[in-house]
Design an enzyme around this catalytic site. Structure first.
Site, mmCIF file in Angstrom:
data_model
loop_
_atom_site.group_PDB
_atom_site.id
_atom_site.type_symbol
_atom_site.label_atom_id
_atom_site.label_comp_id
_atom_site.label_asym_id
_atom_site.label_seq_id
_atom_site.Cartn_x
_atom_site.Cartn_y
_atom_site.Cartn_z
ATOM 1 N N GLU A 67 -8.540 3.445 5.900
ATOM 2 C CA GLU A 67 -9.107 3.031 4.610
ATOM 3 C C GLU A 67 -9.071 1.507 4.484
ATOM 4 O OE1 GLU A 67 -8.210 3.822 -0.150
ATOM 5 O OE2 GLU A 67 -6.613 4.035 1.331
ATOM 6 N N HIS A 68 -7.900 0.913 4.627
ATOM 7 C CA HIS A 68 -7.724 -0.537 4.617
ATOM 8 C C HIS A 68 -7.341 -0.991 6.026
ATOM 9 C CE1 HIS A 68 -6.496 0.827 0.518
ATOM 10 N NE2 HIS A 68 -7.088 -0.275 0.103
ATOM 11 N N GLN A 106 0.820 -1.211 0.000
ATOM 12 C CA GLN A 106 0.000 0.000 0.000
ATOM 13 C C GLN A 106 0.860 1.269 0.000
ATOM 14 O OE1 GLN A 106 -3.093 -0.144 -0.658
ATOM 15 N NE2 GLN A 106 -3.289 -2.359 -0.422
ATOM 16 N N HIS A 117 -50.190 23.253 7.700
ATOM 17 C CA HIS A 117 -49.999 21.810 7.622
ATOM 18 C C HIS A 117 -51.240 21.073 8.131
ATOM 19 C CE1 HIS A 117 -45.818 22.860 6.977
ATOM 20 N NE2 HIS A 117 -45.463 21.581 6.878
ATOM 21 N N ASP A 132 -7.802 -4.936 -3.812
ATOM 22 C CA ASP A 132 -7.493 -3.885 -4.779
ATOM 23 C C ASP A 132 -7.907 -4.278 -6.195
ATOM 24 O OD1 ASP A 132 -6.414 -2.203 -2.893
ATOM 25 O OD2 ASP A 132 -4.341 -2.793 -3.253
ATOM 26 N N HIS A 150 1.854 3.017 -3.403
ATOM 27 C CA HIS A 150 0.905 3.796 -4.190
ATOM 28 C C HIS A 150 1.341 5.239 -4.351
ATOM 29 C CE1 HIS A 150 -2.584 1.360 -5.208
ATOM 30 N NE2 HIS A 150 -2.530 0.787 -4.027
#
Length: 419
Positions: free
Chosen positions: A320-321, A255, A410, A351, A258
């Protein structure tokens, strides 16, 4: 990658780092907000001309290159890739589609009382823009992950934007049947999708991950058009008490490669395991300069005093992960984009091939939502209907509530229909 203990002499330093990580979403985008807003304004005011200028400066778009990628180019790309890659793309697409089909909400209705029917219908969005990063690495997987659930939802117009689209990305677009694909990226692509230009018509919603500029642009246009979430630089947390250091390190390195801005964190109450992982990360990241840069800047192994503290810290970071040791760990996980269980579930499977989406919330947005799904491409619209008898039975309760709030109009709108 450094080791920090949350107790003892390191406690103060660890707490400062944790607080910084908890603020990471706002801090990161703030660094580029001024530049991004200038780009958005230029595109909104000057359309194609501004987009082309930025694309030439940032993405190397030449003057004779059209914005649009033709279907013929996509087919040529598909024909040029290997049969092995074609098979992998087909399997990924099939798994993503199957997963999205199971996520798709259904229409339903029921009668709380006789003559009163309530329910919901499901309708797709009219148009979406799928942003596919195209910088450091080609990401055909992101095209599959964004386009496929939109197709399952029934979105009529699906637009793809990707700077310098790689052959593999264009091949994935051909497989998916994409008909509107623009070779533009960055904040200028987000602006074109949000505001429209002479060439690119605006869309109802923009989805997909990107760098800090893309993330900041999506947040800036979110009052003008729909967006999925801030999906910025990759984040990984591995929380383990008895995991294999080789596999844990492999996920952290994977990861981290990236983006130099990627966040890689290991959390454990076992000091010896933390040391093993850090040494293994150093070994495995050799020859991977992006991962080395990311891990040196943002790589942290937190050692907590107890297992319970490790769990609390994991949820505070809302990664995230997230990788955990076993299925039983799901009981304590509250905040995460996507969860991976056990030694035989590398995050890379998610992924690419598993089916759950890899466009996931970053910047602690895992506290409030999960990853991209078919739900991002539909509207759930509620429906209600009464007969006169049902209105006479239930209406007085509405009148009572409306009058209690002082909303006499109403109340009267119900009363006149009960006669």
């Amino acid at each position: 990658m450094k080791i920090l203990k949350t107790f003892g002499a390191d406690a103060s330093a660890a707490d400062a780092v944790i607080q910084q990580l908890e603020r990471r979403g706002a801090i990161n985008t703030a660094k580029v907000d001024t530049v991004v807003r200038d780009i958005l304004s230029a595109v909104q005011n000057r359309g194609d001309a501004a987009v082309r200028e930025f694309a030439a400066n940032f993405d190397g778009l030449t003057g004779d290159q059209p914005f649009i990628v033709s279907r013929a180019e996509m087919q040529q790309a598909w024909d040029a890739i290997s049969e092995e890659l074609k098979a992998a793309m087909r399997l990924a697409q099939a798994n993503i589609r199957s997963f999205a089909e199971r996520q798709l909400p259904r229409a339903w209705s029921f009668r709380p009382v006789e003559g009163m029917e309530v329910g919901q219908i499901v309708r797709p969005l009219g148009s979406v823009g799928c942003y596919v990063p195209g910088g450091r690495y080609p990401l055909p997987s992101t095209l599959l992950m964004t386009v496929t659930p939109a197709q399952v939802a029934g979105v009529e117009r699906i637009v793809v934007c990707s700077p310098k689209p790689a052959r593999e990305t264009m091949a994935a677009a051909y497989l998916c049947g994409v008909t509107e694909f623009y070779r533009i990226g960055g904040a200028q692509a987000i602006a074109a999708l949000a505001y429209g230009t002479e060439t690119v018509s605006a869309v109802d919603k923009i989805v997909g991950p990107g760098n800090l500029y893309v993330t900041a642009a999506k947040m800036a246009v979110s009052q003008h058009t729909g967006v999925d979430m801030p999906a910025g630089p990759t984040e990984i947390v591995v929380a383990s008490e008895d995991g294999d250091s080789t596999g844990i390190a492999a996920d952290l390195v994977a990861q981290a490669e990236h983006d130099p801005e990627a966040l890689a964190v290991f959390i454990t109450s076992k000091p010896e395991l933390a040391l093993e992982v850090v040494l293994e990360v150093k070994r495995q990241s050799q020859g991977n300069p992006v991962a080395q840069q990311s891990l040196a800047a943002q790589g942290i192994a937190f050692v907590t005093k107890t297992v319970e503290e490790a769990h609390l810290l994991t949820n505070r970071l809302a990664p995230e992960h997230l990788t955990v040791d076993a299925g039983a760990d799901l009981r304590w996980v509250k905040n995460a984009g996507s969860i991976f269980i056990g030694h035989h579930t590398p995050q890379s499977m998610g992924d690419y091939i598993s089916g759950p989406n890899h466009v996931l919330p970053t910047g602690r947005n895992g506290r409030v939502r999960g990853g991209l799904s078919v739900l991002d491409f539909v509207k759930v619209i509620t429906v209600q209907q009464y007969t006169l008898d049902a209105l006479r039975e239930v209406g007085p309760h509405t009148i009572a509530l409306a009058e209690a709030e002082g909303l006499v109009g109403h109340a009267e709108s119900v009363r006149v229909r009960m006669r």
